[in-house]
Design a protein around this motif. Structure first.
Motif, PDB file in Angstrom:
ATOM      1  N   THR A 142      22.706  34.865  95.670  1.00 24.73           N
ATOM      2  CA  THR A 142      23.631  34.841  94.539  1.00 24.73           C
ATOM      3  C   THR A 142      24.175  33.425  94.370  1.00 24.73           C
ATOM      4  O   THR A 142      24.222  32.656  95.335  1.00 24.73           O
ATOM      5  CB  THR A 142      24.795  35.815  94.770  1.00 24.73           C
ATOM      6  N   PRO A 143      24.586  33.038  93.162  1.00 23.11           N
ATOM      7  CA  PRO A 143      25.077  31.677  92.919  1.00 23.11           C
ATOM      8  C   PRO A 143      26.223  31.289  93.866  1.00 23.11           C
ATOM      9  O   PRO A 143      27.146  32.072  94.092  1.00 23.11           O
ATOM     10  CB  PRO A 143      25.563  31.743  91.464  1.00 23.11           C
ATOM     11  N   GLY A 144      26.125  30.095  94.417  1.00 28.19           N
ATOM     12  CA  GLY A 144      27.178  29.587  95.288  1.00 28.19           C
ATOM     13  C   GLY A 144      27.095  30.064  96.725  1.00 28.19           C
ATOM     14  O   GLY A 144      27.936  29.705  97.543  1.00 28.19           O
ATOM     15  N   ARG A 145      26.076  30.864  97.071  1.00 31.51           N
ATOM     16  CA  ARG A 145      25.982  31.402  98.438  1.00 31.51           C
ATOM     17  C   ARG A 145      24.596  31.184  99.047  1.00 31.51           C
ATOM     18  O   ARG A 145      24.194  31.873  99.979  1.00 31.51           O
ATOM     19  CB  ARG A 145      26.327  32.893  98.428  1.00 31.51           C
ATOM     20  N   LYS A 146      23.870  30.218  98.520  1.00 29.16           N
ATOM     21  CA  LYS A 146      22.505  29.984  98.990  1.00 29.16           C
ATOM     22  C   LYS A 146      22.484  29.594 100.470  1.00 29.16           C
ATOM     23  O   LYS A 146      21.629  30.040 101.231  1.00 29.16           O
ATOM     24  CB  LYS A 146      21.838  28.905  98.137  1.00 29.16           C
ATOM     25  N   GLY A 147      23.408  28.750 100.893  1.00 26.93           N
ATOM     26  CA  GLY A 147      23.462  28.341 102.299  1.00 26.93           C
ATOM     27  C   GLY A 147      23.679  29.518 103.226  1.00 26.93           C
ATOM     28  O   GLY A 147      23.051  29.617 104.281  1.00 26.93           O
ATOM     29  N   SER A 293      28.652  25.037 104.264  1.00 26.74           N
ATOM     30  CA  SER A 293      27.863  24.053 103.502  1.00 26.74           C
ATOM     31  C   SER A 293      27.844  24.391 102.014  1.00 26.74           C
ATOM     32  O   SER A 293      27.678  23.508 101.173  1.00 26.74           O
ATOM     33  CB  SER A 293      26.436  23.977 104.050  1.00 26.74           C
ATOM     34  N   ASP A 294      28.013  25.669 101.671  1.00 28.50           N
ATOM     35  CA  ASP A 294      28.119  26.056 100.265  1.00 28.50           C
ATOM     36  C   ASP A 294      29.410  25.525  99.647  1.00 28.50           C
ATOM     37  O   ASP A 294      29.489  25.323  98.436  1.00 28.50           O
ATOM     38  CB  ASP A 294      28.105  27.588 100.131  1.00 28.50           C
ATOM     39  N   ILE A 295      30.411  25.301 100.474  1.00 25.97           N
ATOM     40  CA  ILE A 295      31.730  24.886  99.983  1.00 25.97           C
ATOM     41  C   ILE A 295      31.879  23.369  99.965  1.00 25.97           C
ATOM     42  O   ILE A 295      32.288  22.777  98.966  1.00 25.97           O
ATOM     43  CB  ILE A 295      32.846  25.512 100.850  1.00 25.97           C
ATOM     44  N   ILE A 296      31.537  22.708 101.081  1.00 23.87           N
ATOM     45  CA  ILE A 296      31.773  21.264 101.186  1.00 23.87           C
ATOM     46  C   ILE A 296      30.507  20.436 100.986  1.00 23.87           C
ATOM     47  O   ILE A 296      30.583  19.204 100.914  1.00 23.87           O
ATOM     48  CB  ILE A 296      32.414  20.898 102.540  1.00 23.87           C
ATOM     49  N   GLY A 297      29.346  21.085 100.901  1.00 23.41           N
ATOM     50  CA  GLY A 297      28.106  20.352 100.720  1.00 23.41           C
ATOM     51  C   GLY A 297      27.329  20.219 102.018  1.00 23.41           C
ATOM     52  O   GLY A 297      27.879  20.335 103.106  1.00 23.41           O
ATOM     53  N   ARG A 298      26.040  19.948 101.883  1.00 21.65           N
ATOM     54  CA  ARG A 298      25.165  19.854 103.061  1.00 21.65           C
ATOM     55  C   ARG A 298      25.316  18.511 103.779  1.00 21.65           C
ATOM     56  O   ARG A 298      25.297  18.445 105.004  1.00 21.65           O
ATOM     57  CB  ARG A 298      23.691  20.022 102.664  1.00 21.65           C
ATOM     58  N   VAL A 349      18.696  25.176 104.271  1.00 17.06           N
ATOM     59  CA  VAL A 349      18.914  25.364 102.837  1.00 17.06           C
ATOM     60  C   VAL A 349      18.769  24.039 102.095  1.00 17.06           C
ATOM     61  O   VAL A 349      18.270  23.992 100.963  1.00 17.06           O
ATOM     62  CB  VAL A 349      20.298  26.000 102.571  1.00 17.06           C
ATOM     63  N   ALA A 350      19.162  22.930 102.721  1.00 18.53           N
ATOM     64  CA  ALA A 350      18.995  21.622 102.092  1.00 18.53           C
ATOM     65  C   ALA A 350      17.518  21.336 101.838  1.00 18.53           C
ATOM     66  O   ALA A 350      17.140  20.794 100.794  1.00 18.53           O
ATOM     67  CB  ALA A 350      19.607  20.526 102.969  1.00 18.53           C
ATOM     68  N   LEU A 351      16.670  21.728 102.780  1.00 19.50           N
ATOM     69  CA  LEU A 351      15.241  21.478 102.623  1.00 19.50           C
ATOM     70  C   LEU A 351      14.655  22.302 101.480  1.00 19.50           C
ATOM     71  O   LEU A 351      13.767  21.827 100.764  1.00 19.50           O
ATOM     72  CB  LEU A 351      14.520  21.786 103.936  1.00 19.50           C
ATOM     73  N   THR A 352      15.142  23.522 101.269  1.00 21.87           N
ATOM     74  CA  THR A 352      14.646  24.325 100.140  1.00 21.87           C
ATOM     75  C   THR A 352      15.066  23.709  98.812  1.00 21.87           C
ATOM     76  O   THR A 352      14.432  23.959  97.781  1.00 21.87           O
ATOM     77  CB  THR A 352      15.172  25.777 100.196  1.00 21.87           C
ATOM     78  N   GLU A 353      16.130  22.903  98.828  1.00 23.88           N
ATOM     79  CA  GLU A 353      16.641  22.298  97.594  1.00 23.88           C
ATOM     80  C   GLU A 353      15.962  20.989  97.239  1.00 23.88           C
ATOM     81  O   GLU A 353      15.851  20.641  96.064  1.00 23.88           O
ATOM     82  CB  GLU A 353      18.157  22.087  97.717  1.00 23.88           C
ATOM     83  N   VAL A 354      15.504  20.244  98.250  1.00 24.98           N
ATOM     84  CA  VAL A 354      14.930  18.932  97.948  1.00 24.98           C
ATOM     85  C   VAL A 354      13.467  19.020  97.542  1.00 24.98           C
ATOM     86  O   VAL A 354      12.945  18.118  96.882  1.00 24.98           O
ATOM     87  CB  VAL A 354      15.058  17.966  99.158  1.00 24.98           C
ATOM     88  N   VAL A 355      12.777  20.089  97.936  1.00 29.20           N
ATOM     89  CA  VAL A 355      11.352  20.220  97.626  1.00 29.20           C
ATOM     90  C   VAL A 355      11.183  20.703  96.185  1.00 29.20           C
ATOM     91  O   VAL A 355      11.881  21.616  95.748  1.00 29.20           O
ATOM     92  CB  VAL A 355      10.680  21.215  98.599  1.00 29.20           C
ATOM     93  N   ALA A 422      23.593  23.936  91.687  1.00 29.56           N
ATOM     94  CA  ALA A 422      24.322  25.137  91.273  1.00 29.56           C
ATOM     95  C   ALA A 422      25.140  25.734  92.382  1.00 29.56           C
ATOM     96  O   ALA A 422      26.048  26.516  92.148  1.00 29.56           O
ATOM     97  CB  ALA A 422      23.319  26.177  90.750  1.00 29.56           C
ATOM     98  N   GLU A 423      24.821  25.378  93.667  1.00 28.55           N
ATOM     99  CA  GLU A 423      25.499  25.988  94.790  1.00 28.55           C
ATOM    100  C   GLU A 423      26.882  25.405  95.009  1.00 28.55           C
ATOM    101  O   GLU A 423      27.072  24.502  95.818  1.00 28.55           O
ATOM    102  CB  GLU A 423      24.664  25.817  96.069  1.00 28.55           C
TER     103      GLU A 423
END
Length: 431
Positions: A142-147, A293-298, A349-355, A422-423
């Motif tokens: 769901t949006p904002g909870r990917k991590g 990490s969803d709140i403050i960033g990866r 989760v960061a790796l799923t976002e950069v690819v 979006a997260e």
């Protein structure tokens, strides 16, 4: 809402079930390394026997990039659901082979060859299993909870560690050491074989992710490889990020029973108790780290915990080997668990976002597999480093090196500011 939440939990369990089996089998190899060495790789020199066993363990990781390049594009083309069923079937073949191979004394050189083939099959499957699971979880989140969602990929592995260590602990209480060495070590592998049909049934009920199903264009294999080649800096950066995860994970879990027993000369039961505690610790911290990490960033979490690893990994192990006790080993391993879990909770989760999205499974799996080739060799590297230097804390240098790789890769991938993803407050790295 309650029904939706229940269905979501069931889906997460279905997706991560194969991940559980993968780590369960991998971890059993580490727990019973000395027994496997005596059964399949006998030698007058125990060090040589153990090293050959660890090298056969590492051979499975060499197959991971091949599995990623073969199965990754396949899953990106046909879908997440079908791909996860294929990886489970291949993994099951390797598991059954290792469990039932007769000893070297019974069939000679065929025994270690068959064990090696089993490891290669497991490695080929695992090359894309973790990537497929991580991508599936990221696409269903769901949006904002990917991590938070993706962190359950790693959390499922910790359950496997606890179960495997608990089985080993119980066997040590029930059987005599010679019984375990002769045949008892196979019992957990048989348990893994019995789990396979159940996992296959629940995975077949998976639905395709909505994100993948909604795509109007599915790239062919040539297009996937072309995109991977174009984005090779991102894949290389991903390798550096994953190095920190794989090295620290295998040191604090798979290597711990052998380290505690053969290096620190604690009892096997004590080493397994520490390993169970590490698994529980990881299981608790991973979802917390993913949610934070969803709140403050990866980026902030990745930098903080790689620096922490560089500064404390070797000193912590040096303190342990200077005064070896069960309590000291527990404290050090839990500290390293804390570092690993927080880093990994943000890293996956960061790796799923950069690819790039069109090669998400192939790119993730390739980066992860290349790093795991080295990280999975941590058992052999640590054993050799201790033997060569005479320093029982030498694995701390290896973990520090991996942390430097993770730090450099993080700074490289996040080198420019870009539009937040979006997260929540998560900033997407420049790719």
């Amino acid at each position: 809402m309650a029904e939706t939440r229940a269905e979501t939990i069931k889906t997460v369990l279905r997706v991560t079930s194969g991940n559980f089996l993968e780590m369960f089998d991998f971890f059993l190899f580490g727990i019973y390394a000395s027994h496997i060495a005596a059964t399949f790789f006998p030698n007058d020199n125990p060090f040589v026997s153990l090293m050959v066993t660890f090298l056969s363990f590492a051979a499975g990781f060499v197959m991971r990039p091949i599995g990623a390049l073969t199965l990754g594009p396949y899953i990106d083309r046909i879908g997440r659901r079908k791909g996860l069923i294929v990886t489970l079937l291949i993994m099951a073949m390797g598991t059954v082979l290792i469990a039932f191979v007769p000893s070297y004394a019974t069939i000679g050189i065929a025994a270690p060859i068959l064990v090696l083939i089993g490891r290669l099959l497991q490695g080929f499957s695992a090359g894309v299993e973790l990537g497929g699971v991580s991508v599936y979880l990221s696409e269903m989140a769901t949006p904002g909870r990917k991590g938070f969602y993706v962190s359950w990929q790693s959390a499922s592995q910790q359950v496997a560690i606890v179960v495997a260590a608990l089985l080993g602990f119980l066997l040590n209480k029930i059987l005599m050491p010679q019984q375990i060495s002769d045949w008892g070590w196979r019992i957990p592998f048989f348990v893994g074989c019995m789990i396979i049909p159940f996992i296959f049934i629940i995975r077949r009920s998976l639905q395709e992710t909505k994100e993948f199903a909604a795509r109007k264009h599915q790239p062919d294999t040539r297009e996937i490889f072309r995109t991977l080649f174009t984005n090779w800096p991102v894949v290389l950066g991903g390798v550096g990020m994953v190095m920190m995860t794989t090295v620290s994970f295998y040191l604090i879990t798979v290597y711990t029973p052998s380290f505690g027993k053969t290096v620190l000369h604690l009892t096997e039961s004590q080493a397994l108790l520490v390993t169970m505690a590490v698994g529980v610790s990881n299981f608790i911290w991973l979802p917390i780290a993913g949610a934070v990490s969803d709140i403050i960033g990866r980026k902030a979490i990745l930098i903080a915990f790689t620096v922490l690893a560089v500064l404390t990994a070797y000193p912590a192990l040096s303190w342990l080997v200077s005064d070896i006790t069960f309590g000291h080993m527990l404290i050090v391993e839990l500290w390293l668990s804390f570092i690993y879990a927080w880093y990994n909770g943000a890293m996956v989760v960061a790796l799923t976002e950069v690819v790039p999205v069109t090669v998400r499974t192939a790119g993730f799996s390739l980066a992860y597999s290349l790093a795991t080739t080295l990280g999975g060799s941590s058992l052999a590297i640590s054993t050799f480093a201790i033997e060569a230097t005479g320093d029982k804390a030498a694995p701390g240098y290896w973990m520090s090196f991996a942390a430097v790789c993770g730090l450099v890769a993080t700074l490289f991938l996040y080198r420019r500011k870009s539009t937040p993803a979006a997260e929540g407050k998560t900033a997407a790295p420049h790719a």
